[in-house]
Design a protein around this motif. Structure first.
Motif, PDB file in Angstrom:
ATOM      1  N   THR A  45       0.835  -1.202   0.000  1.00 20.71           N
ATOM      2  CA  THR A  45       0.000   0.000   0.000  1.00 20.71           C
ATOM      3  C   THR A  45       0.869   1.251   0.000  1.00 20.71           C
ATOM      4  O   THR A  45       0.677   2.169  -0.813  1.00 20.71           O
ATOM      5  N   CYS A 240      -0.057   3.674   6.233  1.00 25.39           N
ATOM      6  CA  CYS A 240      -0.174   2.409   5.501  1.00 25.39           C
ATOM      7  C   CYS A 240       0.505   1.276   6.270  1.00 25.39           C
ATOM      8  O   CYS A 240       1.174   0.424   5.682  1.00 25.39           O
ATOM      9  N   ASN A 242      -1.001  -1.087   8.120  1.00 25.11           N
ATOM     10  CA  ASN A 242      -1.788  -2.312   8.041  1.00 25.11           C
ATOM     11  C   ASN A 242      -1.682  -3.125   9.325  1.00 25.11           C
ATOM     12  O   ASN A 242      -1.809  -2.566  10.414  1.00 25.11           O
ATOM     13  N   SER A 253      -6.611   1.728  14.514  1.00 25.98           N
ATOM     14  CA  SER A 253      -6.134   0.360  14.731  1.00 25.98           C
ATOM     15  C   SER A 253      -7.175  -0.492  15.441  1.00 25.98           C
ATOM     16  O   SER A 253      -7.169  -1.724  15.317  1.00 25.98           O
ATOM     17  N   HIS A 367      -6.109   0.410   5.121  1.00 25.61           N
ATOM     18  CA  HIS A 367      -5.647  -0.871   5.668  1.00 25.61           C
ATOM     19  C   HIS A 367      -6.823  -1.840   5.725  1.00 25.61           C
ATOM     20  O   HIS A 367      -7.945  -1.508   5.357  1.00 25.61           O
ATOM     21  N   THR A 377      -4.186  -3.717  -2.355  1.00 23.27           N
ATOM     22  CA  THR A 377      -3.227  -2.717  -1.893  1.00 23.27           C
ATOM     23  C   THR A 377      -2.720  -1.858  -3.041  1.00 23.27           C
ATOM     24  O   THR A 377      -2.507  -0.649  -2.879  1.00 23.27           O
TER      25      THR A 377
END
Length: 432
Positions: A45, A240, A242, A253, A367, A377
């Motif tokens: 990504t 990015c 993830n 998150s 993400h 991605t």
């Protein structure tokens, strides 16, 4: 490079790390630098977005916590699978026909971006065409037929149903009753792909700093990303990270869960045996909820993956977890040696649809590709780049979708997800 050396170089001890064609060590960030764009994360990504922006003339700095491709981008099954982790018919039921048509119009683009960049930048990553989705039951075959019908209405003309008689030309296993071939899919050496894209970015003036985890992000009008030894001041920040984002930005998150998948790679097979096992050299994944996936590598190993570890948990013995399924599929490989075994995390969302949005007018994120990351991605990296460049129409389609935290909070989200997965595993076993 042996497994120990590969691990010492910062990557997981995988087949990919051992066969990487670039071992460049990039310096950590020291001091303060400025750029138009700061990207957090040097996986698919982040590098895809950075390359898109560098091609448009922006100055870009990428901060990577470990090495380029350290996470899922350098450890995955290497399968170019079109679409998303949920079929377009599911997307239509959830979000309506307008959103389904908008996402459907983008659904082949990720694979096209990969092929375009491999050709444009002469990236050596063992690109091969063809992806096969294998069915265990007649029900799964009927569902594939419906999926093909929907895909064709969105312009995908590369799909072909395969019956049991046609399986012999694709996969030498009697576990399956048929499946669906996607001629616009394929497979690659994923670490070499992202390393090649990183080199292309640097050739356009982009800067990448490894061993430079972000520890704080100022999301204000002049955003700053801080590391332990430096800082990047930028006009925009792209997050990015993830599955390896950690707790850097809890507001996003909390809507993803790291999930591990395990992969093994055999010793090289004799060329005749490799061709007998997978005659067409397509990559293969099955249609179960918790699926297996496998393919041949350029040096005729069988790479076989599967399993899930919610919360990023790993089995004590990766080979013991994966080899039994390999042998169910290919009992003719009973005596083959396994030379590599590794694991890595991908980011799962509750909806199984990528989570895309803004934390502020200057901080964007993407993400949660939920196991379909190789193509998605690349698509979303391009869309992040478009948005920063002032063309946010496609970004806003993704950002408008609803996203939710996992139920149960940090303490209970993993056990609740495991309970849910048991239900789907039972459905797979019963064929319902």
């Amino acid at each position: 490079m042996d497994q120990v050396a590969a691990s010492a170089a910062g990557h997981a001890p995988s087949y990919y790390a051992a066969t990487a064609n670039d071992d460049t060590l990039r310096p950590p960030l020291h001091g303060e630098v400025e750029a138009d764009i700061c990207v957090i994360g040097a996986g698919f990504t982040g590098i895809s977005a950075a390359l898109e922006l560098a091609e448009r003339g922006f100055s870009v700095v990428v901060l990577e916590a470990v090495r380029v491709g350290f996470g899922a981008s350098g450890r995955n099954g290497g399968q170019i699978v079109n679409g998303y982790s949920r079929d377009l018919q599911v997307i239509e039921r959830r979000y309506g026909s307008a959103r389904a048509w908008q996402l459907g119009a983008m659904s082949l683009e990720g694979g096209n971006i990969i092929r375009e960049r491999v050709a444009k930048y002469a990236i050596a990553c063992d690109l091969r065409p063809g992806n096969f989705l294998a069915a265990f039951t007649g029900k799964q075959l009927r569902e594939m037929e419906e999926t093909r019908r929907v895909w064709e209405t969105h312009g995908h003309a590369g799909l072909e149903m395969v019956d049991r008689a046609g399986l012999a030309a694709i996969v030498a296993s009697d576990r399956y009753v048929g499946g669906m071939l996607d001629r616009l899919g394929g497979h690659i050496h994923p670490l070499n792909l992202v390393l090649g894209e990183a080199r292309a970015l640097e050739a356009l003036g982009g800067r990448i700093y490894e061993q430079s985890p972000a520890i704080a992000v100022d999301t204000g009008p002049s955003p700053t990303v801080r590391t332990q030894a430096g800082a990047v001041r930028a006009r925009y920040v792209l997050v990015c990270g993830n599955a390896y984002l950690g707790r850097l930005l809890p507001e996003i998150s909390g809507k993803i869960m790291p999930v591990s998948s395990q992969i093994i790679a055999t010793a090289p097979l004799a060329p005749a045996l490799a061709e007998a096992v997978l005659p067409a050299n397509y990559c293969v994944e099955d249609a179960n909820y918790v699926l297996d996936y496998f393919r041949r590598t350029a040096d005729n190993r069988l790479l076989y993956g599967g399993g899930v570890g919610y919360g990023g948990s790993n089995p004590r013995d990766i080979e013991a977890a994966i080899r039994p399924n390999l042998l169910k599929t290919f009992p003719q490989l009973q005596d083959i040696e396994v030379e590599f075994a590794w694991t890595g995390n991908f980011a799962l969302t509750l909806t199984r649809i990528p989570h895309v949005g803004r934390l502020s007018p200057t901080v964007y994120f993407s993400h949660g590709d939920s196991g379909h990351g190789v193509t998605t991605t690349h698509l979303l990296g391009r869309i992040l780049g478009e948005a920063v460049a002032g063309h946010s129409e496609r970004f806003d389609v993704w950002a408008s979708l609803p996203y939710y935290p996992f139920p149960g909070g940090h303490a209970f989200s993993v056990p609740l997800t495991i309970i849910g997965s048991w239900w789907y595993r039972m459905r797979d076993r019963l064929g319902v």
